[in-house]
Motif scaffolding. Structure first.
Motif: not given
Length: 280
Positions: A138, A248, A280
């Motif tokens: 991420i 995300n 999330n």
């Protein structure tokens, strides 16, 4: 050296190489996983051959350097009978990368590079993993990369990771590796101070800036799935270069947003993530 673990194939199927127009071969990267998936092989004093399919251990790109992935490689097939001097040199280079030796202590090293041996890198290469994998990468600056204008004069966006604090996506080599008519190299997890900087162009190619200018993120082989390695290469029609930045902060191949860039933890599968909460 690693009880309960063994050398395994990183994918179930072999991928067609697209590195050289005149030659074809299939390959699959190998790594460390559970021993029940171990590669079973014979050693004839020169080559380590899989019993199941006859493929050989092979130093990828014939690049004898720390961090280079080892693969299983099938027999070469020729598309053109007229190989020429350049082709003969290329064949010798590939053949040399299939030669291995075994030390009395059980360690394995490339015969052409006795200063190296097979082992685990402290940092994982970059692979495709399931979109909800706990091993997904991420980006910390995804919003900037997603919204930045294409500007060849900018320094690019640093690929620092929020999923792995203090880490980023780095090159495993100080210099790009020439291979056939291409140049490229391996990328993966590494210290944040060595993190790569990139720009994204209108074709959705992730292009490197600075000393690695001229290469982009890509992958080889059609029918992609988990375990496919991501690397950097100069542009050519044989590889796939289109990626999507997700809201995300993850990065997906343009053809399948069910997959994202990530890493592998030895002993865990790329696809064992169906129970992971993706909220999330």
């Amino acid at each position: 050296s690693h009880p309960g673990y063994a050398i395994v194939k990183m994918q179930d199927k072999f991928t067609d190489s697209r590195s050289w127009n005149k030659f074809l071969w299939k390959y699959v990267h190998i790594g460390v996983g559970r021993k029940d998936g171990s590669v079973v092989a014979n050693f004839n004093g020169q080559k380590i051959k899989s019993i199941s399919d006859g493929s050989c251990f092979f130093v990828t790109l014939a690049a004898f350097d720390v961090g280079m992935i080892v693969s299983l490689m099938s027999k070469l097939r020729f598309q053109d009978e007229k190989i020429g001097p350049e082709g003969e040199h290329f064949i010798k280079k590939l053949e040399s990368a299939c030669l291995f030796s075994v030390n009395p202590d059980g360690s394995i090293y490339p015969t052409m590079a006795p200063h190296l041996c097979l082992g685990l890198s402290p940092y994982s290469p970059l692979y495709l993993v399931a979109h909800n994998s706990p091993n997904r990468a991420i980006l910390k600056n995804a919003y900037v990369l997603l919204n930045c204008k294409v500007n060849s004069s900018s320094n690019g966006v640093v690929l620092e990771l929020s999923s792995h604090p203090g880490m980023g996506i780095v090159s495993f080599f100080d210099e790009l590796v020439p291979f056939g008519d291409l140049k490229g190299g391996g990328i993966g997890l590494g210290p944040v101070e060595k993190t790569l900087s990139v720009r994204m162009d209108e074709k959705k190619h992730i292009n490197l800036t600075g000393k690695y200018d001229g290469v982009s993120f890509c992958y080889a082989g059609e029918g992609i799935n988990t375990g496919r390695q991501i690397f950097i290469s100069s542009y050519n029609k044989r590889y796939f270069f289109e990626f999507v930045i997700n809201p995300n902060g993850t990065i997906s191949p343009g053809v399948d947003q069910g997959l994202v860039l990530g890493f592998q933890v030895p002993g865990t599968a790329f696809y064992e993530s169906s129970k992971v909460d993706d909220s999330n």
